[in-house]
Write a protein that holds these residues in place. Sequence first.
Motif, PDB file in Angstrom:
ATOM      1  N   ARG A 120       0.442  -1.111  -0.367  1.00  0.00           N
ATOM      2  CA  ARG A 120       0.194   0.463  -0.279  1.00  0.00           C
ATOM      3  C   ARG A 120       1.329   1.449   0.485  1.00  0.00           C
ATOM      4  N   LEU A 121       2.312   0.987   0.698  1.00  0.00           N
ATOM      5  CA  LEU A 121       2.499   1.833   0.727  1.00  0.00           C
ATOM      6  C   LEU A 121       3.790   2.622  -0.285  1.00  0.00           C
ATOM      7  N   LYS A 122       3.492   1.446  -0.728  1.00  0.00           N
ATOM      8  CA  LYS A 122       4.669   1.971  -2.817  1.00  0.00           C
ATOM      9  C   LYS A 122       3.565   2.097  -3.328  1.00  0.00           C
ATOM     10  N   SER A 123       2.565   2.221  -3.408  1.00  0.00           N
ATOM     11  CA  SER A 123       1.524   2.890  -3.997  1.00  0.00           C
ATOM     12  C   SER A 123       1.815   4.414  -4.151  1.00  0.00           C
ATOM     13  N   LYS A 124       2.314   4.864  -3.327  1.00  0.00           N
ATOM     14  CA  LYS A 124       2.457   6.777  -2.946  1.00  0.00           C
ATOM     15  C   LYS A 124       3.456   6.959  -3.320  1.00  0.00           C
ATOM     16  N   TYR A 125       4.928   6.178  -2.736  1.00  0.00           N
ATOM     17  CA  TYR A 125       5.944   6.122  -1.886  1.00  0.00           C
ATOM     18  C   TYR A 125       6.716   5.664  -3.048  1.00  0.00           C
ATOM     19  N   LYS A 126       8.438   6.078  -2.907  1.00  0.00           N
ATOM     20  CA  LYS A 126       9.527   4.997  -3.160  1.00  0.00           C
ATOM     21  C   LYS A 126       9.450   4.746  -1.269  1.00  0.00           C
ATOM     22  N   LEU A 127      10.105   2.947  -1.684  1.00  0.00           N
ATOM     23  CA  LEU A 127      11.010   2.007  -0.825  1.00  0.00           C
ATOM     24  C   LEU A 127      11.454   2.022  -0.904  1.00  0.00           C
ATOM     25  N   ALA A 128      12.717   1.784   0.066  1.00  0.00           N
ATOM     26  CA  ALA A 128      14.244   1.207   0.762  1.00  0.00           C
ATOM     27  C   ALA A 128      14.399   0.355   1.610  1.00  0.00           C
ATOM     28  N   PRO A 129      15.008   0.052   1.546  1.00  0.00           N
ATOM     29  CA  PRO A 129      15.447  -0.590   3.485  1.00  0.00           C
ATOM     30  C   PRO A 129      16.902   0.739   3.687  1.00  0.00           C
ATOM     31  N   ILE A 130      17.124   1.541   4.979  1.00  0.00           N
ATOM     32  CA  ILE A 130      17.833   2.409   5.780  1.00  0.00           C
ATOM     33  C   ILE A 130      18.107   1.185   6.409  1.00  0.00           C
ATOM     34  N   SER A 131      18.812   0.342   5.631  1.00  0.00           N
ATOM     35  CA  SER A 131      19.667  -1.075   7.034  1.00  0.00           C
ATOM     36  C   SER A 131      21.014  -1.160   7.218  1.00  0.00           C
ATOM     37  N   TRP A 149      10.865  -3.532  -2.259  1.00  0.00           N
ATOM     38  CA  TRP A 149      12.205  -2.164  -2.087  1.00  0.00           C
ATOM     39  C   TRP A 149      11.877  -1.826  -3.810  1.00  0.00           C
ATOM     40  N   ASP A 150      12.939  -0.436  -3.853  1.00  0.00           N
ATOM     41  CA  ASP A 150      12.902   0.226  -5.307  1.00  0.00           C
ATOM     42  C   ASP A 150      13.979  -0.211  -5.737  1.00  0.00           C
ATOM     43  N   MET A 151      14.911   0.140  -3.980  1.00  0.00           N
ATOM     44  CA  MET A 151      16.721   0.410  -4.194  1.00  0.00           C
ATOM     45  C   MET A 151      16.806  -0.213  -3.258  1.00  0.00           C
ATOM     46  N   MET A 152      17.921  -0.370  -2.954  1.00  0.00           N
ATOM     47  CA  MET A 152      18.777  -0.828  -1.701  1.00  0.00           C
ATOM     48  C   MET A 152      19.763   0.663  -1.379  1.00  0.00           C
ATOM     49  N   LEU A 153      19.658   0.975  -0.062  1.00  0.00           N
ATOM     50  CA  LEU A 153      20.385   1.703   0.801  1.00  0.00           C
ATOM     51  C   LEU A 153      20.853   1.381   2.066  1.00  0.00           C
ATOM     52  N   GLY A 154      21.440   2.402   2.563  1.00  0.00           N
ATOM     53  CA  GLY A 154      22.091   1.582   4.264  1.00  0.00           C
ATOM     54  C   GLY A 154      22.990   1.578   4.232  1.00  0.00           C
ATOM     55  N   ALA A 155      24.035   0.879   5.618  1.00  0.00           N
ATOM     56  CA  ALA A 155      24.845   1.006   5.857  1.00  0.00           C
ATOM     57  C   ALA A 155      26.014   0.588   4.830  1.00  0.00           C
ATOM     58  N   GLU A 156      25.834  -0.314   4.121  1.00  0.00           N
ATOM     59  CA  GLU A 156      26.873  -0.188   3.011  1.00  0.00           C
ATOM     60  C   GLU A 156      27.501   0.412   1.699  1.00  0.00           C
ATOM     61  N   VAL A 157      26.537   1.245   1.730  1.00  0.00           N
ATOM     62  CA  VAL A 157      26.001   2.106   0.449  1.00  0.00           C
ATOM     63  C   VAL A 157      26.986   3.311   1.047  1.00  0.00           C
ATOM     64  N   THR A 158      26.943   3.344   2.455  1.00  0.00           N
ATOM     65  CA  THR A 158      27.393   4.660   2.867  1.00  0.00           C
ATOM     66  C   THR A 158      28.886   4.391   3.838  1.00  0.00           C
TER      67      THR A 158
END
Length: 241
Positions: A120-131, A149-158
């Motif tokens: 339901r949230l994906k219908s309005k927002y992009k979704l990604a883990p910030i894990s 998920w729409d993309m992978m974000l979080g610890a390994e990205v940063t």
Amino acid sequence: MERDFSEVKMLGFDVFGTVVDWRSGVARAVAPFLEARHIVIPPAEFADRWRALYEPAMESVRSGKRPWVPLNELNLENLVAALAEVGLDVAALPMEELEEINKAWERLDPWPDSIEGLTRLKSKYKLAPISNGDIGGMTNLARFAGLPWDMMLGAEVTRTYKPQLATYIGSARKAGLEPGQVAMVAAHNYDLAAARRAGLKTVFITRATEHGPGQKTDLQADSDWDVVGNDLVAVAQALGC
């Protein structure tokens, strides 16, 4: 009362505990191993022991005591330590067997409301883990649990671990957004406190049994987070999804 979310384009999610039930999944994965080796400890208790090493391991990286190490490697180190704590001769075990057990963190069930709420949230927002999870592990977990998920974000990205502010800010920037265009969704007050300091909006949900029936932490919102809900379906409703 919900705050203004008109600028929010993406929701970033804590995953372990917020979206998936790590304790039950890890206990399920280790149970046959413990039984086969006659280790007399409840699987859920072993899961707690393994998880208890999670924060100290990440802190060694956050503090600069050691260089960047992705979470799957820290989890494997912690597994070895936890097995040694219960008296197992870990040196006698094939590394392939330990690596297979470590994959427990990629085979965790979503909470009952997670898939409906995320969809339901994906219908309005992009979704990604910030894990704090690594990209490979998060990808495998998403496939196992059906996380959209729409993309992978979080610890390994940063190359930083939450609650370092760079994890939140860097994840937003990698998505092409400003921190204020991202809302952090978590079942942990400390996570949201850091996200707010980083400039993100905040969404709290309750996972009262994440740590088992005797959980004493994060049973309620400790601050005036922008949105508070009992689960992800309630959050979707609050955000008009």
